[in-house]
Design an enzyme around this catalytic site. Structure first.
Site, PDB file in Angstrom:
ATOM      1  N   GLY A 119    -115.944  61.731  13.990  1.00  0.00           N
ATOM      2  CA  GLY A 119    -116.767  60.643  13.212  1.00  0.00           C
ATOM      3  C   GLY A 119    -118.462  60.647  13.755  1.00  0.00           C
ATOM      4  O   GLY A 119    -118.837  61.082  14.394  1.00  0.00           O
ATOM      5  N   CYS A 120    -119.106  60.568  12.393  1.00  0.00           N
ATOM      6  CA  CYS A 120    -120.564  59.764  12.308  1.00  0.00           C
ATOM      7  C   CYS A 120    -120.716  59.001  13.347  1.00  0.00           C
ATOM      8  O   CYS A 120    -120.442  57.929  13.698  1.00  0.00           O
ATOM      9  CB  CYS A 120    -120.791  59.650  10.898  1.00  0.00           C
ATOM     10  SG  CYS A 120    -120.358  60.870   9.555  1.00  0.00           S
ATOM     11  N   GLY A 121    -121.468  59.555  13.953  1.00  0.00           N
ATOM     12  CA  GLY A 121    -122.184  57.966  15.596  1.00  0.00           C
ATOM     13  C   GLY A 121    -120.996  58.864  16.857  1.00  0.00           C
ATOM     14  O   GLY A 121    -121.512  57.517  17.285  1.00  0.00           O
TER      15      GLY A 121
END
Length: 257
Positions: free
Chosen positions: A102-104
């Site tokens: 997941g992004c971040g």
């Protein structure tokens, strides 16, 4: 649109022909803590819609809630706390989690969710005419996506109609809200899910563990997402459009007209 999910911002559009002032609509991310039986488990940035469902779905992904019927009550505090009360072991040790793609680093799942055999799926099939209607309804369910170009949508289809639709800035959160709705008894897992986000390992894993037999996306799966679909026996369909679906696994559940 509700003021609590959008913010209007003045911008300047610059082109070779000059400058132009324009208002743009932004999606509002808000931090929320999630607690289980008054014990704080974690936190996430979310869009302030479907928060009860998000709280239950978040705890499913962390491995604390495992099945529909366990959740007794969900309370949302406007100060930024979702309190879930469920019939689970209050003395359980904190779950070991894996930070996914997941992004971040927003995607997290419990290690025990990744390991072990999958329960048998409830069988379900969907016709191509239903897929057309399903995708179109999800993509037009809310003006927020078109207004902000910043949110993912996720819908659930069963018995010939759209059972639920949720959206969030994070694709994981949108899926968690659908899973939370299943845990809260709003509809069963016997149906099809469609997300505008890509199908990475955690996205497929959570859907498979809750028992959804058909998982579809507007975009692509990852290699591990496909491997999990094969382990679980779910139908995995990507690049889904009203007139085209690319099925990576178990195509028999998609029925042509």
């Amino acid at each position: 649109m509700e003021d609590r999910v959008t913010l209007v911002q003045n911008t300047t559009v610059v082109t070779p022909d000059g400058r132009e002032d324009r208002e743009e609509c932004l999606a509002i991310e808000v931090p929320y803590k999630v607690a289980l039986n008054d014990r704080e488990i974690g936190a996430s940035m979310v869009l302030e819609t479907g928060l009860e469902e998000f709280g239950a779905g978040f705890l499913f992904g962390q491995g604390y809630i495992t099945a529909p019927g366990q959740v007794r009550e969900v309370l949302v505090c406007p100060e930024g706390r979702i309190s879930v009360y469920a019939d689970v072991d209050d003395d359980a040790e904190p779950k070991e989690v894996i930070v996914t793609s997941g992004c971040g680093g927003t995607g997290k799942i419990s290690r025990e969710m990744l390991e072990g055999a999958f329960d048998p799926l409830q069988e379900y099939s969907i016709t191509f005419d239903e897929i057309r209607r399903f995708i179109r309804q999800v993509l037009h369910a809310s003006p927020l996506g078109q207004a902000t170009h910043c949110v993912h949508g996720c819908g659930f289809w069963a018995d010939g109609k759209l059972q639920g639709f949720y959206e969030d800035v994070g694709r994981h959160n949108a899926v968690d809200k659908v899973i939370g709705a299943i845990l809260l008894g709003k509809f069963s897992a016997r149906g099809a899910i469609y997300t505008t986000g890509r199908l990475t390992s955690d996205m497929v894993l959570k859907c498979a563990r809750i028992g959804i037999p058909i998982i579809m996306s507007r975009t692509a799966p990852s290699s591990l997402g496909l491997a999990i679909a094969r382990r679980a026996g779910v139908t995995l369909a990507a690049y889904a459009r009203p007139e085209r679906v690319n099925i990576f696994n178990e195509s028999f559940r998609i029925i042509t007209d």
